[in-house]
Design an enzyme around this catalytic site. Structure first.
Site, PDB file in Angstrom:
ATOM      1  N   ASP A 449       0.828  -1.212   0.000  1.00 23.71           N
ATOM      2  CA  ASP A 449       0.000   0.000   0.000  1.00 23.71           C
ATOM      3  C   ASP A 449       0.865   1.267   0.000  1.00 23.71           C
ATOM      4  O   ASP A 449       2.074   1.225   0.295  1.00 23.71           O
ATOM      5  CB  ASP A 449      -0.913  -0.040   1.237  1.00 23.71           C
ATOM      6  CG  ASP A 449      -2.212   0.730   1.044  1.00 23.71           C
ATOM      7  OD1 ASP A 449      -2.317   1.505   0.075  1.00 23.71           O
ATOM      8  OD2 ASP A 449      -3.121   0.570   1.882  1.00 23.71           O
ATOM      9  N   ASP A 516     -10.608   2.156  -3.578  1.00 17.54           N
ATOM     10  CA  ASP A 516     -11.202   1.943  -2.256  1.00 17.54           C
ATOM     11  C   ASP A 516     -12.714   2.041  -2.328  1.00 17.54           C
ATOM     12  O   ASP A 516     -13.405   1.775  -1.348  1.00 17.54           O
ATOM     13  CB  ASP A 516     -10.672   2.986  -1.260  1.00 17.54           C
ATOM     14  CG  ASP A 516      -9.380   2.521  -0.624  1.00 17.54           C
ATOM     15  OD1 ASP A 516      -9.005   1.350  -0.820  1.00 17.54           O
ATOM     16  OD2 ASP A 516      -8.738   3.330   0.081  1.00 17.54           O
TER      17      ASP A 516
END
Ligand code: DGJ
Length: 720
Positions: A449, A516
């Site tokens: 990430d 997301d």
């Protein structure tokens, strides 16, 4: 295929041709659909004006030659002057260059090398064109070599400068923000320039590096194999030429090239097609065959369950094991432990950099991973290696590892700072930390990430104008070493969702977390935008809880699955909350996905309808042998009283007879018809009972979806 015929240089792919002429200057004469030969090539040259001026289709533009447009290569010499006079020297067919420290395409051995020299300074510019025949792509690698005696500052150096005749083009870009990535925008290119760029250190959710230049019958798609600041622009002018340029963004770029040194620009790729669809198909082929690599390149990707949206930071060992148990019962293959397992991480305010087990919370990561594996699942882990929290042991010990400028309060985002990956010591730290984590929990999968932008760029040994690019070189060096050390691990790149969805990262990590935003309605737009350039096997797509955490929209489990199966499928809700009926439904979905996974992940993808502005949208993905296909159609709203919503398919084998059926929530199928591919590719078909059969009980703002399966029954008999 590459050919040199006197002053003419030919590049051919299966369906496209390019002709370049080199004679004092170099120019494009043709780039488009494949032609059998170039008879009449003399006639393609530009007009000579009354004053002797010519305006060719240039391979680059330079400063100081009376050019009215922005140069694509610009330098400052030690004496303070800027003018260059790069002249064409020669063309050769050579082995493909190795781009030091940069990711690049693979699978072709030779390039056409064009050399240009600025005689007074001995600065050499080389362009290496490679033709990837099977995917109809042509790439360009550009280098600058300082053959002089004094350093030269490189101020801008585009990777690709493509120029074509005509000023009737439109420019399409894929823009957005966090949770709203890659929305297509098209505007006519009138006189002047249109820019698409990133200024935040990564390729960004704001403007993806993939762009299209198109008009009816001719479309050029361009992408950059790079994950940092990029800039593309398209420009038309009164000379009836349009150019499309891509490369490192010249913003805060100033690279010192010492005598004898070479600067390598990132490789750029271009694809020609007659339509957007053709360009997408060719780009998908290029990415699948020549960008994604390693063990997972053509392998079916596992169905995963990730705990992030199910628990966020708030989990216990027991909770994780319970979710994993349900995942195993449902038939998932991989469990991914997301953020919150390390340091003292109970919120996003601390611990980045402390990649040690938060044992009070996990009850021991090693044994947790073992228990997950004992359930028949593989174990995967989340990590954000480029970051540091000020509240961390790492920061207390090594504050100098953080990216910041002395006497300035650094910009914090999500409470975190970045690591100064320009520094080899920091690179070493990150390599060791990630290696330790993978080894400790025997991870089969890593979600890498990256949750902020780059600011406060500074390294005491690095010139400011080199920082952004040196950061990328540092990052690529760490990742390439890790990928080499752990060849079996499946890496998924992520950047607060899809903020670094680019060809650079895909050279190392075969899939990317698309966004997301897991809302089905939003995902139809995000996934369809992403799929303009990137194949399904690169797009992580998960079923999450309803109502959706990001949008509040609620949709049936069936609809959420129908949309998520357009990428690499996963689930990320708290599965312990699913009742028996829901778990059965999920089990049936996973079984279906596994059965059709090869076509869903690796079939030939066709975009259907228009996800942004249309009445309906969707995709069909067809097995490479045409034997089967899966299509998902999504209708954004029920238009009461309106009839005859019709859909069209594409890409089916024209001569094959298919049985068509659609899938119900319980996994059963409703037969629709038997029809030949030719008919299915051309007809307009009714979405019978879509509204009455979609389960919208307790849904708000639902999306209506239907998943069709096409299976070949027989091939049409050829007439004798
Ligand atoms: C952003 C990612 O996109 C999410 O999936 C999740 O991993 C969080 N970061 C964790 O902090």
């Amino acid at each position: 295929m590459l050919k040199i015929k006197g002053n003419y240089f030919i590049l051919e792919t299966n369906h496209t041709s390019m002709l370049i002429k080199g004679d004092g200057r170099a120019e494009y004469l043709y780039y488009g659909e494949r032609v059998p030969d170039f008879s009449g090539a003399e006639w393609l040259s530009p007009e000579v004006y009354w004053d002797g001026a010519v305006h060719p289709l240039s391979l680059f533009l330079q400063a100081g030659r009376g050019e009215a447009r922005e140069p694509s290569v610009s330098v400052r010499f030690a004496d303070g002057s800027y003018a260059t006079d790069f002249r064409f020297v020669r063309a050769r067919i050579v082995p493909r260059p190795v781009l030091e420290g940069l990711p690049s395409a693979y699978g072709e051995a030779k390039s056409l090398k064009l050399e240009f020299l600025d005689e007074p300074s001995r600065l050499k510019l080389c362009l290496y064109y490679t033709a990837f025949a099977d995917s109809d792509a042509i790439t360009v690698c550009a280098t600058l070599t300082n053959g002089g005696k004094k350093p030269v500052s490189v101020l801008s150096f585009a990777s690709l400068h493509l120029e074509v005749w005509g000023n009737d083009f439109s420019f399409t870009t894929f823009d957005g923000a966090w949770a709203s990535e890659r929305r297509r925008h098209t505007r006519p290119l009138e006189c002047g320039k249109c820019e698409n760029a990133s200024y935040i250190g990564s390729s960004s959710a704001f403007h993806n590096p993939f762009v299209l230049l198109g008009r009816k019958g001719d479309v050029y798609g361009v992408n950059l194999i790079y994950s940092g600041n990029h800039r593309e622009f398209a420009e038309s002018d009164a000379t009836r030429r349009t150019r499309l340029v891509t490369g490192i963004n010249p913003y805060q770029f100033d690279w010192e090239l010492a005598p004898g040194e070479t600067f390598f620009a990132p490789e750029a790729v271009m694809v020609y097609g007659k339509t957007d669809e053709e360009v997408s198909e060719r780009m998908h082929e290029f990415v699948s065959r020549h960008i994604v690599r390693g063990k997972w390149k053509d392998r079916e990707r596992p169905v995963l369950v990730n705990n992030w949206e199910g628990t966020y930071f708030n989990f216990t060992r027991e909770k994780i094991l319970n979710i994993a148990r349900k995942a195993a019962e449902a038939g998932a293959e991989l469990f991914v432990l997301d953020d919150g397992w390390f340091g003292k991480r109970d919120s996003d305010t601390c611990s980045l950099g402390d990649w040690t087990d938060y044992a009070e919370k996990t009850g021991g990561l090693e044994s947790l991973a073992d228990e997950v594996r004992a359930m028949g699942l593989k174990f995967g882990i989340w990590i954000e290696p480029e970051m540091i929290s000020e509240d961390s042991e790492l920061y207390r010990k090594h504050p100098e590892y953080a990216m910041k400028i002395a006497r300035r309060d650094p910009q914090r985002m999500r409470h975190q700072l970045m690591l100064n990956l320009v520094d080899p010591q920091v690179q070493g730290y990150v390599f060791r930390a990630v290696s330790r984590v993978i080894t400790m929990c025997k991870a089969a999968y890593v979600k890498w990430d990256y949750n902020r932008y780059m600011t406060d760029c500074f390294d005491r040994n690095t010139r400011g104008g080199e920082y952004f690019h040196r950061y990328m070189l540092g990052l690529y060096s760490v990742i390439s070493r890790l990928v080499e050390r752990f060849p079996n691990v499946l890496f998924e790149s992520c950047a607060g969702g899809g903020s670094r969805f680019d060809l650079g990262m895909l050279c190392f990590m075969p899939q990317t977390w698309t966004s997301d935003n897991t809302d089905a309605r939003e995902r139809t737009v995000i996934q369809s935008g992403t799929a303009y350039a990137y194949p399904q096997s690169t797009m992580g797509a998960h079923v999450s809880a309803s109502p959706n955490e990001q949008t509040g929209n609620s949709n049936s489990l069936q609809t959420r699955f129908n949309v998520a199966c357009g990428g690499v499928l996963g689930y990320e809700s708290d599965l312990t909350k699913a009742d028996d009926a829901e778990l059965d439904e999920i089990r049936a979905q996973i079984a279906f996905y596994k059965k059709y996974r090869s076509v869903l992940q690796f079939g030939v993808y066709h975009r259907l309808g228009d996800a942004l502005n249309g009445e309906w949208s969707g995709f069909i993905t067809v097995a490479r042998d045409g034997s089967k296909a899966v299509s998902v159609i999504a209708v954004p709203e029920k238009r009461t009283g309106e009839f005859n919503l019709r859909v069209k398919f594409a890409g089916l084998d024209e001569n094959a007879l298919y049985s068509v059926k659609y899938r119900r929530a319980d996994g059963s199928f409703v037969p629709v018809c038997q029809a030949h591919g030719a008919m299915l590719n051309r007809g307009s078909f009714a979405l019978q009972n879509l509204f009455s059969e979609t389960d919208v009980r307790s849904c708000s703002n639902p999306l209506y979806t239907r998943l069709f399966v096409f299976e070949k029954v027989s091939a049409r008999k050829k007439r004798s």
